[in-house]
Design a protein around this motif. Structure first.
Motif, PDB file in Angstrom:
ATOM      1  N   LEU A 108       0.844  -1.328   0.090  1.00  0.00           N
ATOM      2  CA  LEU A 108       0.067  -0.061  -0.004  1.00  0.00           C
ATOM      3  C   LEU A 108       0.853   1.147   0.100  1.00  0.00           C
ATOM      4  CD1 LEU A 108      -2.834  -1.122   2.384  1.00  0.00           C
ATOM      5  CD2 LEU A 108      -3.226  -0.492  -0.101  1.00  0.00           C
ATOM      6  N   LYS A 109       1.664   1.081   0.660  1.00  0.00           N
ATOM      7  CA  LYS A 109       3.047   2.428   0.547  1.00  0.00           C
ATOM      8  C   LYS A 109       3.286   2.737  -0.510  1.00  0.00           C
ATOM      9  CE  LYS A 109       4.080   2.433   5.795  1.00  0.00           C
ATOM     10  NZ  LYS A 109       5.355   2.467   6.405  1.00  0.00           N
ATOM     11  N   GLN A 110       3.852   1.392  -1.302  1.00  0.00           N
ATOM     12  CA  GLN A 110       4.413   1.722  -2.609  1.00  0.00           C
ATOM     13  C   GLN A 110       3.353   2.160  -3.599  1.00  0.00           C
ATOM     14  OE1 GLN A 110       5.590  -2.370  -3.329  1.00  0.00           O
ATOM     15  NE2 GLN A 110       7.803  -2.133  -2.641  1.00  0.00           N
ATOM     16  N   ALA A 111       1.921   1.763  -3.406  1.00  0.00           N
ATOM     17  CA  ALA A 111       1.025   2.252  -4.326  1.00  0.00           C
ATOM     18  C   ALA A 111       0.842   3.534  -4.258  1.00  0.00           C
ATOM     19  CB  ALA A 111      -0.235   1.393  -4.051  1.00  0.00           C
ATOM     20  N   ASN A 112       0.886   4.036  -2.829  1.00  0.00           N
ATOM     21  CA  ASN A 112       0.400   5.522  -2.429  1.00  0.00           C
ATOM     22  C   ASN A 112       1.804   6.512  -3.161  1.00  0.00           C
ATOM     23  OD1 ASN A 112      -1.970   5.288  -1.155  1.00  0.00           O
ATOM     24  ND2 ASN A 112      -0.938   4.829   0.771  1.00  0.00           N
ATOM     25  N   GLU A 113       2.862   5.936  -2.943  1.00  0.00           N
ATOM     26  CA  GLU A 113       3.903   6.492  -3.573  1.00  0.00           C
ATOM     27  C   GLU A 113       3.752   6.937  -5.087  1.00  0.00           C
ATOM     28  OE1 GLU A 113       7.589   9.100  -3.473  1.00  0.00           O
ATOM     29  OE2 GLU A 113       6.126   7.994  -2.094  1.00  0.00           O
ATOM     30  N   ILE A 114       3.548   5.920  -5.888  1.00  0.00           N
ATOM     31  CA  ILE A 114       3.225   6.054  -7.320  1.00  0.00           C
ATOM     32  C   ILE A 114       1.960   6.984  -7.504  1.00  0.00           C
ATOM     33  CG2 ILE A 114       2.175   4.719  -9.416  1.00  0.00           C
ATOM     34  CD1 ILE A 114       3.859   2.003  -7.987  1.00  0.00           C
ATOM     35  N   LEU A 115       0.993   6.653  -6.787  1.00  0.00           N
ATOM     36  CA  LEU A 115      -0.210   7.608  -7.197  1.00  0.00           C
ATOM     37  C   LEU A 115       0.342   9.087  -6.744  1.00  0.00           C
ATOM     38  CD1 LEU A 115      -2.819   5.694  -5.288  1.00  0.00           C
ATOM     39  CD2 LEU A 115      -2.545   6.296  -7.924  1.00  0.00           C
ATOM     40  N   ARG A 116       0.988   9.478  -5.763  1.00  0.00           N
ATOM     41  CA  ARG A 116       1.476  10.830  -5.270  1.00  0.00           C
ATOM     42  C   ARG A 116       2.216  11.364  -6.591  1.00  0.00           C
ATOM     43  NH1 ARG A 116       5.693  13.319  -3.855  1.00  0.00           N
ATOM     44  NH2 ARG A 116       7.124  11.453  -3.891  1.00  0.00           N
ATOM     45  N   LYS A 117       3.206  10.410  -7.048  1.00  0.00           N
ATOM     46  CA  LYS A 117       3.974  11.004  -8.268  1.00  0.00           C
ATOM     47  C   LYS A 117       3.255  11.136  -9.377  1.00  0.00           C
ATOM     48  CE  LYS A 117       8.498   8.973  -6.425  1.00  0.00           C
ATOM     49  NZ  LYS A 117       9.315   8.034  -6.715  1.00  0.00           N
ATOM     50  N   ALA A 118       2.297  10.289  -9.730  1.00  0.00           N
ATOM     51  CA  ALA A 118       1.312  10.500 -10.904  1.00  0.00           C
ATOM     52  C   ALA A 118       0.711  11.745 -10.813  1.00  0.00           C
ATOM     53  CB  ALA A 118       0.541   9.154 -10.963  1.00  0.00           C
ATOM     54  N   SER A 119       0.049  11.889  -9.535  1.00  0.00           N
ATOM     55  CA  SER A 119      -0.793  13.080  -9.135  1.00  0.00           C
ATOM     56  C   SER A 119      -0.130  14.491  -9.422  1.00  0.00           C
ATOM     57  CB  SER A 119      -1.351  13.032  -7.975  1.00  0.00           C
ATOM     58  OG  SER A 119      -1.971  14.359  -7.500  1.00  0.00           O
ATOM     59  N   ALA A 120       1.421  14.538  -9.033  1.00  0.00           N
ATOM     60  CA  ALA A 120       2.071  15.612  -9.266  1.00  0.00           C
ATOM     61  C   ALA A 120       2.494  15.951 -10.602  1.00  0.00           C
ATOM     62  CB  ALA A 120       3.309  15.476  -8.280  1.00  0.00           C
ATOM     63  N   TYR A 121       2.294  14.836 -11.492  1.00  0.00           N
ATOM     64  CA  TYR A 121       2.944  14.707 -12.576  1.00  0.00           C
ATOM     65  C   TYR A 121       1.970  15.578 -13.404  1.00  0.00           C
ATOM     66  CZ  TYR A 121       3.495  13.580 -17.579  1.00  0.00           C
ATOM     67  OH  TYR A 121       3.668  13.526 -19.162  1.00  0.00           O
ATOM     68  N   PHE A 122       0.489  15.062 -13.407  1.00  0.00           N
ATOM     69  CA  PHE A 122      -0.463  15.352 -14.017  1.00  0.00           C
ATOM     70  C   PHE A 122      -1.033  16.658 -13.709  1.00  0.00           C
ATOM     71  CE2 PHE A 122      -1.326  10.973 -14.796  1.00  0.00           C
ATOM     72  CZ  PHE A 122      -1.488  10.875 -16.146  1.00  0.00           C
ATOM     73  N   ALA A 123      -0.861  17.192 -12.561  1.00  0.00           N
ATOM     74  CA  ALA A 123      -1.104  18.406 -11.821  1.00  0.00           C
ATOM     75  C   ALA A 123      -0.200  19.509 -12.586  1.00  0.00           C
ATOM     76  CB  ALA A 123      -0.874  18.663 -10.339  1.00  0.00           C
ATOM     77  N   ARG A 124       1.097  19.317 -12.718  1.00  0.00           N
ATOM     78  CA  ARG A 124       2.081  20.052 -13.601  1.00  0.00           C
ATOM     79  C   ARG A 124       1.805  20.207 -14.943  1.00  0.00           C
ATOM     80  NH1 ARG A 124       6.148  17.935 -10.736  1.00  0.00           N
ATOM     81  NH2 ARG A 124       6.363  16.122 -12.217  1.00  0.00           N
ATOM     82  N   ALA A 125       1.295  18.961 -15.653  1.00  0.00           N
ATOM     83  CA  ALA A 125       1.098  19.015 -16.849  1.00  0.00           C
ATOM     84  C   ALA A 125      -0.373  19.863 -17.257  1.00  0.00           C
ATOM     85  CB  ALA A 125       0.814  17.817 -17.379  1.00  0.00           C
ATOM     86  N   THR A 126      -0.939  19.819 -16.382  1.00  0.00           N
ATOM     87  CA  THR A 126      -2.377  20.395 -16.525  1.00  0.00           C
ATOM     88  C   THR A 126      -2.367  21.978 -16.361  1.00  0.00           C
ATOM     89  OG1 THR A 126      -3.670  18.725 -15.731  1.00  0.00           O
ATOM     90  CG2 THR A 126      -4.848  20.740 -15.517  1.00  0.00           C
ATOM     91  N   PHE A 127      -1.375  22.181 -15.310  1.00  0.00           N
ATOM     92  CA  PHE A 127      -0.959  23.542 -15.191  1.00  0.00           C
ATOM     93  C   PHE A 127      -0.364  24.314 -16.337  1.00  0.00           C
ATOM     94  CE2 PHE A 127       2.152  26.819 -13.908  1.00  0.00           C
ATOM     95  CZ  PHE A 127       1.463  27.723 -13.345  1.00  0.00           C
ATOM     96  N   TYR A 128       0.710  23.843 -16.913  1.00  0.00           N
ATOM     97  CA  TYR A 128       1.327  24.314 -18.181  1.00  0.00           C
ATOM     98  C   TYR A 128       0.464  24.255 -19.392  1.00  0.00           C
ATOM     99  CZ  TYR A 128       5.674  24.667 -15.189  1.00  0.00           C
ATOM    100  OH  TYR A 128       6.660  24.834 -14.182  1.00  0.00           O
ATOM    101  N   ASN A 129      -0.448  23.187 -19.338  1.00  0.00           N
ATOM    102  CA  ASN A 129      -1.410  23.358 -20.568  1.00  0.00           C
ATOM    103  C   ASN A 129      -2.423  24.433 -20.352  1.00  0.00           C
ATOM    104  OD1 ASN A 129      -2.757  22.438 -22.857  1.00  0.00           O
ATOM    105  ND2 ASN A 129      -4.183  21.142 -21.620  1.00  0.00           N
ATOM    106  N   ASN A 130      -2.835  24.835 -19.274  1.00  0.00           N
ATOM    107  CA  ASN A 130      -3.662  25.940 -18.980  1.00  0.00           C
ATOM    108  C   ASN A 130      -2.855  27.277 -19.348  1.00  0.00           C
ATOM    109  OD1 ASN A 130      -6.143  24.595 -18.480  1.00  0.00           O
ATOM    110  ND2 ASN A 130      -5.511  24.452 -16.403  1.00  0.00           N
TER     111      ASN A 130
END
Length: 85
Positions: free
Chosen positions: A33-55
């Motif tokens: 679960l800790k590994q899955a949470n780390e993967i989700l945290r990184k993915a969330s940061a990636y998509f937030a950054r991509a959305t920000f720059y797209n906007n």
């Protein structure tokens, strides 16, 4: 009967074999679960950054907006207008 057998039989204090197996399984699940949470945290940061720059890019160049967004931009002043005026 060995020490482990006496613990399992309740003749000696300590953690039984069954409890130790459950603990190992829970620790393994916790690690996964800790590994899955780390993967989700990184993915969330990636998509937030991509959305920000797209906007930002769309603000700088409105031609990059979708047709729907362009139409909404045209209609927004009409929606906010007072019909009685």
């Amino acid at each position: 009967m060995g020490q482990e057998g006496r613990v399992d039989a309740g003749q000696r204090g300590g953690i039984t074999t069954e409890q130790a197996e459950k603990m190992k399984a829970l620790e393994r699940a916790n690690r996964e679960l800790k590994q899955a949470n780390e993967i989700l945290r990184k993915a969330s940061a990636y998509f937030a950054r991509a959305t920000f720059y797209n906007n930002l890019a769309k603000q700088a160049d409105p031609s990059r907006l979708s047709d729907h967004a362009k139409r909404d931009k045209q209609l927004n002043p009409e929606v906010g207008r007072d019909p009685a005026a």
